[in-house]
Design a protein around this motif. Structure first.
Motif, PDB file in Angstrom:
ATOM      1  N   PRO A  48       0.820  -1.216   0.000  1.00  0.00           N
ATOM      2  CA  PRO A  48       0.000   0.000   0.000  1.00  0.00           C
ATOM      3  C   PRO A  48       0.857   1.271   0.000  1.00  0.00           C
ATOM      4  N   THR A  49       0.262   2.374  -0.445  1.00  0.00           N
ATOM      5  CA  THR A  49       0.997   3.632  -0.594  1.00  0.00           C
ATOM      6  C   THR A  49       1.549   4.165   0.721  1.00  0.00           C
ATOM      7  N   ASP A  50       0.938   3.786   1.848  1.00  0.00           N
ATOM      8  CA  ASP A  50       1.484   4.186   3.154  1.00  0.00           C
ATOM      9  C   ASP A  50       2.913   3.705   3.338  1.00  0.00           C
ATOM     10  N   LEU A  51       3.290   2.668   2.599  1.00  0.00           N
ATOM     11  CA  LEU A  51       4.622   2.077   2.726  1.00  0.00           C
ATOM     12  C   LEU A  51       5.493   2.372   1.514  1.00  0.00           C
ATOM     13  N   ASN A  52       5.206   3.451   0.812  1.00  0.00           N
ATOM     14  CA  ASN A  52       5.954   3.754  -0.404  1.00  0.00           C
ATOM     15  C   ASN A  52       7.438   3.981  -0.126  1.00  0.00           C
ATOM     16  N   GLU A  53       7.768   4.454   1.069  1.00  0.00           N
ATOM     17  CA  GLU A  53       9.175   4.635   1.439  1.00  0.00           C
ATOM     18  C   GLU A  53       9.586   3.599   2.483  1.00  0.00           C
ATOM     19  N   ILE A  54       9.140   2.382   2.287  1.00  0.00           N
ATOM     20  CA  ILE A  54       9.443   1.286   3.221  1.00  0.00           C
ATOM     21  C   ILE A  54      10.958   1.145   3.365  1.00  0.00           C
ATOM     22  N   SER A  55      11.421   1.127   4.610  1.00  0.00           N
ATOM     23  CA  SER A  55      12.862   1.136   4.852  1.00  0.00           C
ATOM     24  C   SER A  55      13.353   0.001   5.732  1.00  0.00           C
ATOM     25  N   GLY A  56      12.451  -0.686   6.428  1.00  0.00           N
ATOM     26  CA  GLY A  56      12.859  -1.796   7.283  1.00  0.00           C
ATOM     27  C   GLY A  56      11.719  -2.771   7.451  1.00  0.00           C
ATOM     28  N   ILE A  57      12.034  -4.066   7.480  1.00  0.00           N
ATOM     29  CA  ILE A  57      11.005  -5.095   7.636  1.00  0.00           C
ATOM     30  C   ILE A  57      11.474  -6.154   8.617  1.00  0.00           C
ATOM     31  N   ARG A  58      10.480  -6.833   9.215  1.00  0.00           N
ATOM     32  CA  ARG A  58      10.768  -7.916  10.150  1.00  0.00           C
ATOM     33  C   ARG A  58       9.617  -8.919  10.109  1.00  0.00           C
ATOM     34  N   TRP A  59       9.924 -10.181   9.789  1.00  0.00           N
ATOM     35  CA  TRP A  59       8.916 -11.241   9.826  1.00  0.00           C
ATOM     36  C   TRP A  59       8.518 -11.465  11.282  1.00  0.00           C
ATOM     37  N   ILE A  60       7.186 -11.444  11.583  1.00  0.00           N
ATOM     38  CA  ILE A  60       6.768 -11.615  12.980  1.00  0.00           C
ATOM     39  C   ILE A  60       5.858 -12.824  13.194  1.00  0.00           C
ATOM     40  N   SER A  61       5.161 -13.266  12.148  1.00  0.00           N
ATOM     41  CA  SER A  61       4.322 -14.455  12.278  1.00  0.00           C
ATOM     42  C   SER A  61       3.885 -14.873  10.883  1.00  0.00           C
ATOM     43  N   GLU A  62       3.190 -15.976  10.801  1.00  0.00           N
ATOM     44  CA  GLU A  62       2.748 -16.490   9.507  1.00  0.00           C
ATOM     45  C   GLU A  62       2.005 -15.417   8.721  1.00  0.00           C
ATOM     46  N   ASP A  63       2.545 -15.074   7.551  1.00  0.00           N
ATOM     47  CA  ASP A  63       1.946 -14.106   6.628  1.00  0.00           C
ATOM     48  C   ASP A  63       1.946 -12.670   7.149  1.00  0.00           C
ATOM     49  N   LYS A  64       2.659 -12.374   8.218  1.00  0.00           N
ATOM     50  CA  LYS A  64       2.675 -11.006   8.735  1.00  0.00           C
ATOM     51  C   LYS A  64       4.101 -10.494   8.869  1.00  0.00           C
ATOM     52  N   ILE A  65       4.294  -9.282   8.369  1.00  0.00           N
ATOM     53  CA  ILE A  65       5.598  -8.625   8.422  1.00  0.00           C
ATOM     54  C   ILE A  65       5.416  -7.238   9.021  1.00  0.00           C
ATOM     55  N   ALA A  66       6.246  -6.912  10.004  1.00  0.00           N
ATOM     56  CA  ALA A  66       6.259  -5.565  10.562  1.00  0.00           C
ATOM     57  C   ALA A  66       7.160  -4.695   9.681  1.00  0.00           C
ATOM     58  N   TYR A  78       1.836  -5.592   8.281  1.00  0.00           N
ATOM     59  CA  TYR A  78       1.357  -5.858   6.926  1.00  0.00           C
ATOM     60  C   TYR A  78       1.083  -7.346   6.750  1.00  0.00           C
ATOM     61  N   ASN A  79      -0.090  -7.661   6.197  1.00  0.00           N
ATOM     62  CA  ASN A  79      -0.499  -9.050   5.978  1.00  0.00           C
ATOM     63  C   ASN A  79      -0.215  -9.439   4.529  1.00  0.00           C
ATOM     64  N   LEU A  80       0.653 -10.413   4.332  1.00  0.00           N
ATOM     65  CA  LEU A  80       1.020 -10.853   2.990  1.00  0.00           C
ATOM     66  C   LEU A  80      -0.135 -11.531   2.272  1.00  0.00           C
ATOM     67  N   SER A  81      -1.036 -12.145   3.012  1.00  0.00           N
ATOM     68  CA  SER A  81      -2.153 -12.860   2.394  1.00  0.00           C
ATOM     69  C   SER A  81      -3.229 -11.918   1.869  1.00  0.00           C
ATOM     70  N   THR A  82      -3.511 -10.860   2.625  1.00  0.00           N
ATOM     71  CA  THR A  82      -4.591  -9.941   2.242  1.00  0.00           C
ATOM     72  C   THR A  82      -4.085  -8.685   1.555  1.00  0.00           C
ATOM     73  N   ASN A  83      -2.761  -8.456   1.590  1.00  0.00           N
ATOM     74  CA  ASN A  83      -2.151  -7.242   1.049  1.00  0.00           C
ATOM     75  C   ASN A  83      -2.713  -5.992   1.723  1.00  0.00           C
ATOM     76  N   LEU A  84      -2.959  -6.109   3.018  1.00  0.00           N
ATOM     77  CA  LEU A  84      -3.512  -4.995   3.780  1.00  0.00           C
ATOM     78  C   LEU A  84      -2.646  -4.701   5.001  1.00  0.00           C
ATOM     79  N   ILE A  85      -2.652  -3.444   5.420  1.00  0.00           N
ATOM     80  CA  ILE A  85      -2.043  -3.060   6.688  1.00  0.00           C
ATOM     81  C   ILE A  85      -3.066  -3.312   7.785  1.00  0.00           C
TER      82      ILE A  85
END
Length: 289
Positions: A48-66, A78-85
């Motif tokens: 999503p556009t809220d993350l257009n300048e995404i600079s850091g990520i961390r896997w936290i659980s199944e299908d979810k990334i902080a 962010y949910n990888l399955s739904t493509n939603l924040i």
């Protein structure tokens, strides 16, 4: 020449042209791009556009990334399955936030200035925020952070000049028990290692590098260090003792500005790209050994 013959020659010409293009693309000798790719992109997410300048990520659980992005003091779930924040954690005012990791129930966010934010119980409505200053000059520009939970510490490296040397970029440790940073690196990225030498340079010419780390991650299965560069897209792999193993060049078509890297516990690797030339992305990537 009748119309049928003209049509026949047109069709033959088109097929021949397509065949030449296919051969040129599939033949490594004629298409050096195929030789350069030492990885496979398994999946891609346009975030999503809220993350257009995404600079850091961390896997936290199944299908979810902080995630964090440069300008906002917000952790995005962010949910990888739904493509939603799914959730936003407002931990600080606007700033320049470059890296993110987690340890137990706390999240840690690194600002480029070396200000490290600890967000205790970050998924709870009652989270608490503390911050610490890495004891460097502030000119180093820190964009990396990962948790080494086995040794109860956070690890990071500098993007610009190392405070201790021009010949390496150090990997430094923040002790989670004492909340202090070692002044000397626990490992070094040796900038004069032959792995940084371009292939067309003579063997007797000393290697040199302008390697600018944008993030760092620890492989959960073998303990290797994966160090990402966004300025000149590439990925350096060090073994657990800091010896360079491989340097992967990343094509800008897929990696326009790689800024974040993280592993799932099974070793699945994710890399995020800022939306420098379009939409920001998260990629699941498999690298050749």
């Amino acid at each position: 020449m009748n119309e049928n013959r003209i049509a026949f020659f047109i069709i033959v010409g088109v097929l021949a042209f397509v065949g030449i293009l296919w051969y040129a693309f599939e033949n490594p000798a004629l298409n050096p791009r195929l030789e350069e790719e030492t990885y496979t992109i398994v999946r891609k997410w346009d975030v999503p556009t809220d993350l257009n300048e995404i600079s850091g990520i961390r896997w936290i659980s199944e299908d979810k990334i902080a995630c964090v992005q440069d300008e906002d003091g917000i952790i995005f779930i962010y949910n990888l399955s739904t493509n939603l924040i799914e959730k936003k954690v407002n931990f600080a005012k606007s700033g320049d936030y470059e890296a993110l990791t987690t340890a137990d129930s706390s999240a840690f966010v690194m600002a480029s200035s070396g200000r490290l934010f600890e967000i205790e119980n970050y998924l709870s409505a009652n989270f608490q925020t503390k911050n610490y200053q890495i004891p460097f000059s502030g000119k180093e520009n820190i964009e990396s952070l990962t948790a080494d939970t086995l040794k109860n510490r956070l690890l990071f490296t500098v993007k610009n000049k190392d405070p201790n040397s021009d010949e390496y970029k150090g990997i430094y440790a923040f002790n989670l028990a004492t909340k202090e940073t070692n002044s000397l690196p626990v490992l070094k990225i040796p900038l004069n290692d032959p792995i940084f030498k371009p292939k067309d340079i003579d063997d007797d010419v000393e290697a040199s590098s302008s390697f600018y780390p944008s993030d760092i991650a620890l492989h959960p299965l073998n303990g290797n260090f994966y160090i990402l560069e966004g300025k000149n897209p590439q990925l350096l792999i060090l073994d657990s003792l800091g010896k360079p193993i491989k340097l992967h060049k990343l094509l800008k078509e897929s990696f326009p500005q790689p800024e974040g890297i993280t592993f799932a516990p099974d070793g699945t690797l994710y890399i995020s790209n800022e939306g420098r030339y379009g939409t920001a992305t998260i990629l699941e990537v498999e690298f050749d050994e």
